[in-house]
Design a protein around this motif. Sequence first.
Motif, PDB file in Angstrom:
ATOM      1  N   GLU A 128       9.669   2.599  10.039  1.00 15.17           N
ATOM      2  CA  GLU A 128      11.129   2.484   9.990  1.00 15.17           C
ATOM      3  C   GLU A 128      11.551   1.451   8.948  1.00 15.17           C
ATOM      4  O   GLU A 128      12.525   1.658   8.221  1.00 15.17           O
ATOM      5  CB  GLU A 128      11.692   2.142  11.369  1.00 15.17           C
ATOM      6  CG  GLU A 128      11.616   3.305  12.335  1.00 15.17           C
ATOM      7  CD  GLU A 128      12.058   2.976  13.748  1.00 15.17           C
ATOM      8  OE1 GLU A 128      12.414   3.915  14.468  1.00 15.17           O
ATOM      9  OE2 GLU A 128      12.034   1.782  14.141  1.00 15.17           O
ATOM     10  N   ALA A 129      10.813   0.357   8.845  1.00 15.49           N
ATOM     11  CA  ALA A 129      11.121  -0.665   7.842  1.00 15.49           C
ATOM     12  C   ALA A 129      10.943  -0.122   6.423  1.00 15.49           C
ATOM     13  O   ALA A 129      11.603  -0.592   5.491  1.00 15.49           O
ATOM     14  CB  ALA A 129      10.241  -1.902   8.048  1.00 15.49           C
ATOM     15  N   PHE A 130      10.086   0.888   6.250  1.00 13.98           N
ATOM     16  CA  PHE A 130       9.877   1.519   4.945  1.00 13.98           C
ATOM     17  C   PHE A 130      10.946   2.568   4.647  1.00 13.98           C
ATOM     18  O   PHE A 130      10.980   3.109   3.550  1.00 13.98           O
ATOM     19  CB  PHE A 130       8.526   2.220   4.880  1.00 13.98           C
ATOM     20  CG  PHE A 130       7.320   1.336   5.019  1.00 13.98           C
ATOM     21  CD1 PHE A 130       7.384  -0.042   4.902  1.00 13.98           C
ATOM     22  CD2 PHE A 130       6.092   1.906   5.280  1.00 13.98           C
ATOM     23  CE1 PHE A 130       6.257  -0.832   5.038  1.00 13.98           C
ATOM     24  CE2 PHE A 130       4.955   1.124   5.417  1.00 13.98           C
ATOM     25  CZ  PHE A 130       5.037  -0.243   5.293  1.00 13.98           C
ATOM     26  N   GLY A 131      11.791   2.906   5.642  1.00 15.31           N
ATOM     27  CA  GLY A 131      12.827   3.917   5.440  1.00 15.31           C
ATOM     28  C   GLY A 131      12.552   5.257   6.091  1.00 15.31           C
ATOM     29  O   GLY A 131      13.334   6.192   5.938  1.00 15.31           O
ATOM     30  N   MET A 166       7.704  11.585  11.662  1.00 21.30           N
ATOM     31  CA  MET A 166       8.699  10.826  10.914  1.00 21.30           C
ATOM     32  C   MET A 166       8.780  11.383   9.499  1.00 21.30           C
ATOM     33  O   MET A 166       7.853  12.039   9.023  1.00 21.30           O
ATOM     34  CB  MET A 166       8.336   9.341  10.896  1.00 21.30           C
ATOM     35  CG  MET A 166       8.249   8.727  12.293  1.00 21.30           C
ATOM     36  SD  MET A 166       7.876   6.959  12.284  1.00 21.30           S
ATOM     37  CE  MET A 166       9.515   6.299  11.926  1.00 21.30           C
ATOM     38  N   ARG A 167       9.916  11.092   8.831  1.00 22.90           N
ATOM     39  CA  ARG A 167      10.158  11.600   7.486  1.00 22.90           C
ATOM     40  C   ARG A 167      10.793  10.509   6.621  1.00 22.90           C
ATOM     41  O   ARG A 167      11.556   9.690   7.099  1.00 22.90           O
ATOM     42  CB  ARG A 167      11.096  12.800   7.560  1.00 22.90           C
ATOM     43  CG  ARG A 167      11.378  13.442   6.230  1.00 22.90           C
ATOM     44  CD  ARG A 167      12.081  14.787   6.430  1.00 22.90           C
ATOM     45  NE  ARG A 167      11.987  15.604   5.257  1.00 22.90           N
ATOM     46  CZ  ARG A 167      10.904  16.213   4.799  1.00 22.90           C
ATOM     47  NH1 ARG A 167       9.779  16.092   5.441  1.00 22.90           N
ATOM     48  NH2 ARG A 167      10.930  16.937   3.713  1.00 22.90           N
ATOM     49  N   LEU A 189       0.837  -1.205   0.000  1.00 19.58           N
ATOM     50  CA  LEU A 189       0.000   0.000   0.000  1.00 19.58           C
ATOM     51  C   LEU A 189       0.871   1.254   0.000  1.00 19.58           C
ATOM     52  O   LEU A 189       0.630   2.198  -0.750  1.00 19.58           O
ATOM     53  CB  LEU A 189      -0.937   0.002   1.203  1.00 19.58           C
ATOM     54  CG  LEU A 189      -2.170  -0.882   1.093  1.00 19.58           C
ATOM     55  CD1 LEU A 189      -2.800  -1.100   2.457  1.00 19.58           C
ATOM     56  CD2 LEU A 189      -3.172  -0.278   0.115  1.00 19.58           C
ATOM     57  N   TRP A 190       1.893   1.263   0.871  1.00 20.26           N
ATOM     58  CA  TRP A 190       2.796   2.410   0.939  1.00 20.26           C
ATOM     59  C   TRP A 190       3.462   2.647  -0.423  1.00 20.26           C
ATOM     60  O   TRP A 190       3.525   3.769  -0.916  1.00 20.26           O
ATOM     61  CB  TRP A 190       3.831   2.201   2.042  1.00 20.26           C
ATOM     62  CG  TRP A 190       5.140   2.895   1.825  1.00 20.26           C
ATOM     63  CD1 TRP A 190       6.359   2.304   1.676  1.00 20.26           C
ATOM     64  CD2 TRP A 190       5.386   4.306   1.712  1.00 20.26           C
ATOM     65  NE1 TRP A 190       7.332   3.256   1.477  1.00 20.26           N
ATOM     66  CE2 TRP A 190       6.760   4.497   1.495  1.00 20.26           C
ATOM     67  CE3 TRP A 190       4.571   5.435   1.752  1.00 20.26           C
ATOM     68  CZ2 TRP A 190       7.340   5.745   1.323  1.00 20.26           C
ATOM     69  CZ3 TRP A 190       5.145   6.691   1.585  1.00 20.26           C
ATOM     70  CH2 TRP A 190       6.513   6.835   1.385  1.00 20.26           C
ATOM     71  N   GLU A 191       3.960   1.598  -1.047  1.00 25.55           N
ATOM     72  CA  GLU A 191       4.635   1.746  -2.331  1.00 25.55           C
ATOM     73  C   GLU A 191       3.680   2.263  -3.405  1.00 25.55           C
ATOM     74  O   GLU A 191       4.057   3.112  -4.220  1.00 25.55           O
ATOM     75  CB  GLU A 191       5.277   0.418  -2.736  1.00 25.55           C
ATOM     76  CG  GLU A 191       6.468   0.067  -1.862  1.00 25.55           C
ATOM     77  CD  GLU A 191       6.992  -1.346  -2.060  1.00 25.55           C
ATOM     78  OE1 GLU A 191       6.337  -2.161  -2.757  1.00 25.55           O
ATOM     79  OE2 GLU A 191       8.078  -1.641  -1.513  1.00 25.55           O
TER      80      GLU A 191
END
Length: 155
Positions: free
Chosen positions: A126-129, A147-148, A96-98
């Motif tokens: 965090e796992a997504f960067g 977060m960023r 979904l994030w991608e």
Amino acid sequence: MEIRPLVNADIPAVSALLRGLAKEYIVHESSPDGAASFLAENDEMGVRGFLARGHVYHVALVDGELAGFVAVRDRSHVFHLFVDKRWHRRGIARRLWEAARDAAVAEGGEGSFTVNSSNYAVPVYEAFGFVRVAPMQCVKGLYFNPMRYPAPDGD
């Protein structure tokens, strides 16, 4: 699994999933007023309002059933990302994030994103960067972690 843009017929299921998961993973840490306000702002009418203000939603369907959804505001802020508990740890949040990230960039976004993560979701982001850019905050009785993505230069 299918990921596609949200359609109006998805809104009741999206709202129900959001509110159910928010009670367990977000508002349980909030003040009673903060919890009530969040839940009131995230009902079906709230989701319709977010759409009207330009938030872009994608849904994940497994065998035709809603498994999760994501919303991005202003092509740069992850506004919602929820996955039904039955589907946790199966890569749906990442997909979904991608999809949301790629759609935002395709529509002119710069590729940098922010999110106000619940304590529960910090490891997922965090796992997504994503990286934390400030200590935990509390606004209107709701706690979150700014977060960023990608990490700011020098981190």
